[in-house]
Design an enzyme around this catalytic site. Structure first.
Site, PDB file in Angstrom:
ATOM      1  N   ASP A 143     -65.820  46.106 -40.584  1.00 28.85           N
ATOM      2  CA  ASP A 143     -65.195  45.215 -41.471  1.00 28.85           C
ATOM      3  C   ASP A 143     -65.937  45.378 -42.900  1.00 28.85           C
ATOM      4  O   ASP A 143     -65.458  46.221 -43.622  1.00 28.85           O
ATOM      5  CB  ASP A 143     -65.737  43.773 -40.695  1.00 28.85           C
ATOM      6  CG  ASP A 143     -65.047  42.628 -41.172  1.00 28.85           C
ATOM      7  OD1 ASP A 143     -63.750  42.128 -40.852  1.00 28.85           O
ATOM      8  OD2 ASP A 143     -65.839  41.949 -42.055  1.00 28.85           O
TER       9      ASP A 143
ATOM     10  N   HIS B 100     -60.987  43.078 -32.757  1.00 29.64           N
ATOM     11  CA  HIS B 100     -61.705  43.687 -33.988  1.00 29.64           C
ATOM     12  C   HIS B 100     -63.168  43.642 -33.748  1.00 29.64           C
ATOM     13  O   HIS B 100     -63.574  44.630 -34.613  1.00 29.64           O
ATOM     14  CB  HIS B 100     -61.324  42.245 -34.972  1.00 29.64           C
ATOM     15  CG  HIS B 100     -62.122  42.323 -36.193  1.00 29.64           C
ATOM     16  ND1 HIS B 100     -61.759  43.584 -37.004  1.00 29.64           N
ATOM     17  CD2 HIS B 100     -63.176  41.632 -36.936  1.00 29.64           C
ATOM     18  CE1 HIS B 100     -62.532  43.385 -38.213  1.00 29.64           C
ATOM     19  NE2 HIS B 100     -63.305  42.176 -38.152  1.00 29.64           N
TER      20      HIS B 100
END
Length: 300
Positions: free
Chosen positions: A104, A276
């Site tokens: 991320d 994610h």
């Protein structure tokens, strides 16, 4: 959690970076995303420390690292600045050449580090991201609605700061449960640690500045590199959620690998189980992929 890791506060003058260190062998730097801290690597770092010197860092403005003052152009929270922090931090620890994995936001710092400091980064792993300029160039309603921090936290202050300060628990719950990973992946203690990291006004402002930088100066840096033909020199491993946005949104471009191959010659990768937050959802699979990549002949 991190029982055999040494906690270290590295004073760089303009910023203080908190890290945990363990293991011996070729050095590996692990970088977290939002709304996480270095704690996201709790199940992966010990596995890597059996073969590598592992450094888990809190990014500038996150976790236990400091929050230097920002500026009108958000440059103190540009990925270029954050990458420079970490190169200097690694040098202070005696590690002048290393491998890096970032998830991320940490992935954005990691690839900027590889571009700006090619002599320092031996290998690069990017987890569930595509380059910042590419993401913005292809942004549509899916990004605006699905990954709302990109647009919400990049708004002028004080709106996003006020929202984060008043709704830290809701922000963390939405992210951890709404981006493809099962909420029960995160223990109550880990969830609370991420909430607590969003309660400090200085950290809240720093995180918003980091998102503002991503919407402005980070894009400019990426675009300038593209124009100049600058590329990532080291081998790249791209891993992404098999059930998340990257597997779907960039299919017409050839998927994440095609986008990364426009930035580097040596790119490999694959989709991973989970959403994610797959490093926390599938730590064994993630650790295995990183060990295989970082442990190849010539690593470090």
């Amino acid at each position: 959690m991190f029982e055999h890791f040494q906690p270290i506060d590295v004073d760089l003058g303009k910023a203080g970076i908190f890290v945990r260190r363990a293991g011996e062998g070729p050095p590996v730097l692990l970088l977290h995303g939002f709304p996480q801290t270095h704690l996201m690597w709790r199940d992966i770092a010990p596995a890597l420390a059996d073969r590598f010197t592992v450094i888990c860092a809190d990014l500038r403005g996150y976790g236990r690292s400091t929050c230097p003052p920002s500026s009108a152009d958000h440059a103190p929270y540009a990925k270029r600045t954050m990458a420079s922090d970490l190169v200097a931090m690694m040098a202070r620890l005696g590690l002048t050449s290393f491998m890096v994995a970032g998830h991320d936001r940490g992935g954005r710092v990691a690839y900027r580090m590889a571009l700006d400091h090619p002599g320092r980064v031996a290998k690069l792993a990017v987890l569930d991201i595509v380059p910042t300029a590419d993401a913005w160039d292809r942004a549509d309603d899916r990004l605006a609605l699905g990954y709302w921090p990109w647009s919400l936290l990049a708004q002028p202050e004080p709106l996003p700061e006020t929202i984060l300060a008043g709704a830290a628990e809701a922000i963390v719950d939405n992210a951890l449960g709404g981006w493809g990973s099962a909420p029960d992946v995160f223990s109550a203690g880990i969830r609370q640690a991420y909430v607590d990291a969003l309660r400090d006004p200085a950290h809240i402002h720093a995180i918003c500045e980091e998102y503002r930088a991503a919407a402005t100066i980070d894009r400019e840096h990426d675009q300038a590199d593209k124009t100049a033909g600058r590329r990532i020199a080291c081998p790249v491993l791209a891993l992404w959620s098999g059930q998340g946005a990257l597997a779907e949104w960039y299919a017409d471009e050839g998927g994440p690998l095609a986008l990364w191959r426009s930035w580097a010659d040596d790119v490999r990768g694959r989709a991973m189980a989970g959403g994610h937050f797959f490093p926390e959802e599938a730590p064994g699979q993630t650790a295995g992929a990183l060990i295989d990549f970082f442990g190849e002949a010539g690593a470090g």
